[in-house]
Design an enzyme around this catalytic site. Structure first.
Site, mmCIF file in Angstrom:
data_model
loop_
_atom_site.group_PDB
_atom_site.id
_atom_site.type_symbol
_atom_site.label_atom_id
_atom_site.label_comp_id
_atom_site.label_asym_id
_atom_site.label_seq_id
_atom_site.Cartn_x
_atom_site.Cartn_y
_atom_site.Cartn_z
ATOM 1 N N ASP A 130 0.831 -1.205 0.000
ATOM 2 C CA ASP A 130 0.000 0.000 0.000
ATOM 3 C C ASP A 130 0.866 1.256 0.000
ATOM 4 O O ASP A 130 0.593 2.239 -0.695
ATOM 5 C CB ASP A 130 -0.920 -0.023 1.240
ATOM 6 C CG ASP A 130 -2.034 1.012 1.160
ATOM 7 O OD1 ASP A 130 -2.385 1.410 0.019
ATOM 8 O OD2 ASP A 130 -2.540 1.432 2.210
ATOM 9 N N ARG A 148 -10.686 9.499 -12.346
ATOM 10 C CA ARG A 148 -10.137 9.667 -10.988
ATOM 11 C C ARG A 148 -9.406 8.415 -10.499
ATOM 12 O O ARG A 148 -8.842 8.404 -9.426
ATOM 13 C CB ARG A 148 -11.296 9.962 -10.008
ATOM 14 C CG ARG A 148 -11.902 11.346 -10.158
ATOM 15 C CD ARG A 148 -13.136 11.460 -9.269
ATOM 16 N NE ARG A 148 -12.804 11.276 -7.858
ATOM 17 C CZ ARG A 148 -13.692 10.910 -6.923
ATOM 18 N NH1 ARG A 148 -14.950 10.678 -7.243
ATOM 19 N NH2 ARG A 148 -13.323 10.783 -5.671
ATOM 20 N N LYS A 149 -9.464 7.377 -11.325
ATOM 21 C CA LYS A 149 -8.933 6.098 -10.836
ATOM 22 C C LYS A 149 -7.530 5.810 -11.402
ATOM 23 O O LYS A 149 -7.317 5.880 -12.622
ATOM 24 C CB LYS A 149 -9.877 4.948 -11.220
ATOM 25 C CG LYS A 149 -11.228 5.069 -10.533
ATOM 26 C CD LYS A 149 -12.121 3.898 -10.822
ATOM 27 C CE LYS A 149 -12.648 3.936 -12.253
ATOM 28 N NZ LYS A 149 -13.656 2.881 -12.519
HETATM 29 C C1 LIG Z 1 -4.803 8.250 5.301
HETATM 30 C C2 LIG Z 1 -4.871 9.175 4.186
HETATM 31 C C3 LIG Z 1 -3.570 9.270 3.444
HETATM 32 C C4 LIG Z 1 -3.770 10.246 2.344
HETATM 33 C C5 LIG Z 1 -2.492 10.446 1.634
HETATM 34 C C6 LIG Z 1 -2.232 11.898 1.678
HETATM 35 C C7 LIG Z 1 -1.113 12.384 1.326
HETATM 36 C C8 LIG Z 1 -0.124 11.526 0.777
HETATM 37 C C9 LIG Z 1 1.127 11.802 1.447
HETATM 38 C C10 LIG Z 1 2.160 11.192 1.094
HETATM 39 C C11 LIG Z 1 2.042 10.217 -0.010
HETATM 40 C C12 LIG Z 1 2.989 9.213 0.218
HETATM 41 C C13 LIG Z 1 2.661 7.999 0.342
HETATM 42 C C14 LIG Z 1 1.293 7.462 0.297
HETATM 43 C C15 LIG Z 1 1.423 6.168 0.921
HETATM 44 C C16 LIG Z 1 0.448 5.452 1.320
HETATM 45 C C17 LIG Z 1 -0.960 5.724 0.979
HETATM 46 C C18 LIG Z 1 -1.820 5.090 1.978
HETATM 47 C C19 LIG Z 1 -3.203 5.323 1.520
HETATM 48 C C20 LIG Z 1 -4.176 4.800 2.445
HETATM 49 O O1 LIG Z 1 -3.934 3.922 3.176
HETATM 50 S S1 LIG Z 1 -5.680 5.514 2.397
HETATM 51 C C21 LIG Z 1 -6.578 4.742 3.645
HETATM 52 C C22 LIG Z 1 -7.511 3.654 3.174
HETATM 53 N N1 LIG Z 1 -8.509 4.136 2.259
HETATM 54 C C23 LIG Z 1 -9.595 4.767 2.641
HETATM 55 O O2 LIG Z 1 -9.806 5.022 3.797
HETATM 56 C C24 LIG Z 1 -10.525 5.141 1.567
HETATM 57 C C25 LIG Z 1 -11.922 5.306 2.065
HETATM 58 N N2 LIG Z 1 -12.820 5.440 0.962
HETATM 59 C C26 LIG Z 1 -13.170 6.638 0.428
HETATM 60 O O3 LIG Z 1 -12.741 7.663 0.934
HETATM 61 C C27 LIG Z 1 -14.050 6.622 -0.731
HETATM 62 O O4 LIG Z 1 -14.790 5.433 -0.828
HETATM 63 C C28 LIG Z 1 -13.349 6.832 -2.090
HETATM 64 C C29 LIG Z 1 -12.618 8.157 -2.096
HETATM 65 C C30 LIG Z 1 -12.374 5.692 -2.394
HETATM 66 C C31 LIG Z 1 -14.369 6.860 -3.196
HETATM 67 O O5 LIG Z 1 -15.463 7.671 -2.830
HETATM 68 P P1 LIG Z 1 -16.006 8.904 -3.710
HETATM 69 O O6 LIG Z 1 -17.357 9.218 -3.231
HETATM 70 O O7 LIG Z 1 -15.023 9.978 -3.749
HETATM 71 O O8 LIG Z 1 -16.052 8.362 -5.180
HETATM 72 P P2 LIG Z 1 -16.964 7.203 -5.792
HETATM 73 O O9 LIG Z 1 -17.562 6.315 -4.799
HETATM 74 O O10 LIG Z 1 -17.897 7.819 -6.781
HETATM 75 O O11 LIG Z 1 -15.862 6.339 -6.601
HETATM 76 C C32 LIG Z 1 -15.145 6.932 -7.663
HETATM 77 C C33 LIG Z 1 -14.788 5.817 -8.628
HETATM 78 O O12 LIG Z 1 -13.998 4.847 -7.947
HETATM 79 C C34 LIG Z 1 -14.662 3.568 -7.989
HETATM 80 N N3 LIG Z 1 -14.447 2.911 -6.723
HETATM 81 C C35 LIG Z 1 -14.541 3.433 -5.504
HETATM 82 N N4 LIG Z 1 -14.261 2.540 -4.599
HETATM 83 C C36 LIG Z 1 -13.982 1.400 -5.269
HETATM 84 C C37 LIG Z 1 -13.594 0.104 -4.872
HETATM 85 N N5 LIG Z 1 -13.430 -0.187 -3.592
HETATM 86 N N6 LIG Z 1 -13.366 -0.818 -5.794
HETATM 87 C C38 LIG Z 1 -13.498 -0.533 -7.104
HETATM 88 N N7 LIG Z 1 -13.837 0.680 -7.541
HETATM 89 C C39 LIG Z 1 -14.078 1.610 -6.638
HETATM 90 C C40 LIG Z 1 -16.098 3.856 -8.193
HETATM 91 O O13 LIG Z 1 -16.761 2.801 -8.774
HETATM 92 C C41 LIG Z 1 -16.026 5.058 -9.091
HETATM 93 O O14 LIG Z 1 -15.733 4.602 -10.376
HETATM 94 P P3 LIG Z 1 -16.426 5.203 -11.639
HETATM 95 O O15 LIG Z 1 -16.083 6.687 -11.612
HETATM 96 O O16 LIG Z 1 -15.850 4.512 -12.795
HETATM 97 O O17 LIG Z 1 -17.845 4.972 -11.438
#
Ligand SMILES: CCCCC/C=C\C/C=C\C/C=C\C/C=C\CCCC(=O)SCCNC(=O)CCNC(=O)[C@H](O)C(C)(C)COP(=O)(O)OP(=O)(O)OC[C@H]1O[C@@H](n2cnc3c(N)ncnc32)[C@H](O)[C@@H]1OP(=O)(O)O
Length: 415
Positions: A335, A380-381
């Site tokens: 991840d 967005r994906k």
């Molecule tokens: C902890 C936050 C970290 C943020 C990072 C910030 C800064 C980065 C800093 C440094 C970067 C360096 C390293 C990064 C390293 C590690 C990264 C760790 C990341 C994590 O550890 S992060 C924690 C776990 N993560 C969550 O906590 C997510 C919770 N969740 C949500 O926040 C929403 O669920 C969201 C936003 C995902 C979607 O929500 P939404 O309302 O914005 O959009 P929507 O539902 O319309 O989906 C839009 C299109 O994605 C498709 N889609 C959505 N979900 C899907 C699934 N599961 N499977 C297949 N397709 C999917 C839909 O089907 C649609 O597709 P289509 O457009 O084609 O219809």
């Protein structure tokens, strides 16, 4: 004693047991009372006949007791003998024990003396090195290029690292200067006869502590990194252009990503993101207090090929199946690497889906490579593939696909 009949009453009184005597006494009394003498004799005969078996059993008992006494006396003798033997053995053992503890004491004293002497020698050698370094530092103006020629690269390297240690000036540029010098030293062996560059970089480059105003970069080598990890690190690091910490002037195909949130600078729209994120924030995947205990890793980014490579060494705290890395820890690393990769490609993202196939367990402490490649971006994906292999690439440990969805800053803040 026998049960034979006495011939006269006086003789019977002198020789026979008390029971017999009382019988005779009674018969005498009867005689004085003018009773029939034949019947008296008959009675006495009867009495004597009754006493016979009693005497026999008494004799048997007596014999048994005598035998028992003899046996007990024999046993007593044997016991006395064995007590003497035991005492002798005890004395011998006591002597041996005191001899052994004496020689142990002697050995311990010798060992302690040897240790103290070795310690003294080490201290004196350390002092000599320090004095020599100090003398060189006093003579040389390290800011001038001629100094490098004068001292040679080895001494130059030492001066920089020494200064890093003393002043705790471990800014990225200082560290980069050390790394750059080290790289030159490695490519020109003639300059570093007897100089163990690999060992020195572990021991001399100290990075800022947790109280330093500058966030510490945990993606730099530390003493827990295995030779394999170092070899791979050197391989990728030597393909990075590390002249300066300014991202724009990076020229090599690879970029070594620092651990703290300055990583955001490398992301799409990163300057803006880095201002929003708190400066002290960092990803959790590091053990700050004990190097090597958990996640040791460094990520390299290849901008041209749109891929990331992560060198990962799992410490003992990450044990899952005995001797092997926990699946959750592997998932965390996947991840982290794919998330970093997606952030670089698409800006602010969160993990929406992570699919993992564990093919072969990863031995604890080994170095593995995580390779993150872009599959495709669709609105967005951002779809990323990830493969975890052994250090030499011969074994596939894990395969994964990840979906990252772009989010807005307000979405992130409202999560
Ligand atoms: C902890 C936050 C970290 C943020 C990072 C910030 C800064 C980065 C800093 C440094 C970067 C360096 C390293 C990064 C390293 C590690 C990264 C760790 C990341 C994590 O550890 S992060 C924690 C776990 N993560 C969550 O906590 C997510 C919770 N969740 C949500 O926040 C929403 O669920 C969201 C936003 C995902 C979607 O929500 P939404 O309302 O914005 O959009 P929507 O539902 O319309 O989906 C839009 C299109 O994605 C498709 N889609 C959505 N979900 C899907 C699934 N599961 N499977 C297949 N397709 C999917 C839909 O089907 C649609 O597709 P289509 O457009 O084609 O219809």
């Amino acid at each position: 004693m026998t049960a034979s009949m006495p011939h006269a009453a006086g003789a019977a009184a002198a020789e026979d047991p008390p029971i017999l005597q009382s019988g005779l006494h009674r018969s005498r009394t009867v005689t004085h009372g003018h009773a029939e003498p034949e019947s008296e004799v008959a009675t006495m005969k009867k009495t004597v006949m009754g006493i016979g078996p009693m005497l026999q059993s008494l004799n048997v008992m007596n014999e048994e007791l005598r035998k028992r006494k003899d046996n007990l006396l024999r046993d007593k003798l044997v016991l006395e003998e064995s007590i003497v033997t035991c005492n002798k053995e005890k004395d011998e053992d006591t002597t041996k024990l005191s001899e052994a503890s004496e020689s142990l004491k002697k050995l311990k004293t010798e060992h302690d003396d040897g240790k103290a002497n070795a310690q003294k020698e080490i201290e004196s050698l350390k002092q000599q090195i320090l004095d020599r370094d100090k003398a060189i530092c006093a003579l040389v103006d390290t800011t001038k290029a001629e100094a490098r020629k004068l001292c040679g690269l080895v001494i130059w390297y030492r001066i920089i690292t020494h200064k890093c240690r003393k002043t705790r000036d471990c800014s990225l540029s200082s560290v980069l200067r050390v790394e750059q010098t080290l790289r030159i030293l490695k490519t020109r062996p003639s300059l570093h006869t007897g100089f163990q560059a690999d060992k020195l970089i572990h021991t001399t480059v100290r990075l800022p502590g947790i109280f330093s105003p500058r966030p510490r970069d945990f993606s730099l080598p530390n003493s827990s990194w295995s030779p394999k990890m170092m070899e791979l690190y050197d391989h990728y690091n030597s393909q990075c252009d590390l002249e300066t910490e300014d991202i724009e002037s990076q020229k090599g195909p690879w970029i070594r990503l620092p651990s703290y949130n300055r990583i955001l600078k490398y992301a799409k729209g990163g300057v803006y993101l880095s201002k929003i994120m708190q400066s002290k924030a960092r990803l959790f995947t590091r053990n700050v207090y004990q190097v090597g205990a958990s996640f040791e890793y460094v990520i390299f980014l290849n901008k041209e090929e749109k891929k990331c490579v992560c060198l990962f060494q799992a410490g003992h705290l990450l044990e899952g199946p005995p001797g092997h890395v926990h699946g959750g820890a592997i998932a965390t690393m996947i991840d982290t690497v794919t998330g970093t990769h997606a952030t670089f490609l698409s800006g602010l993202v969160v993990t929406a889906n992570l699919n993992i196939n564990y093919r072969n367990a990863i031995p604890l402490g080994s170095t593995v490579i995580l390779e993150s490649t872009l599959d495709h971006i669709e609105g967005r994906k951002t779809h990323i593939n990830c493969k975890v292999t052994s250090a030499d690439g011969s074994k596939v440990h894990t395969e994964a696909t990840a979906l990252f969805v772009s989010i807005s800053v307000s979405h992130l803040m409202g999560m």
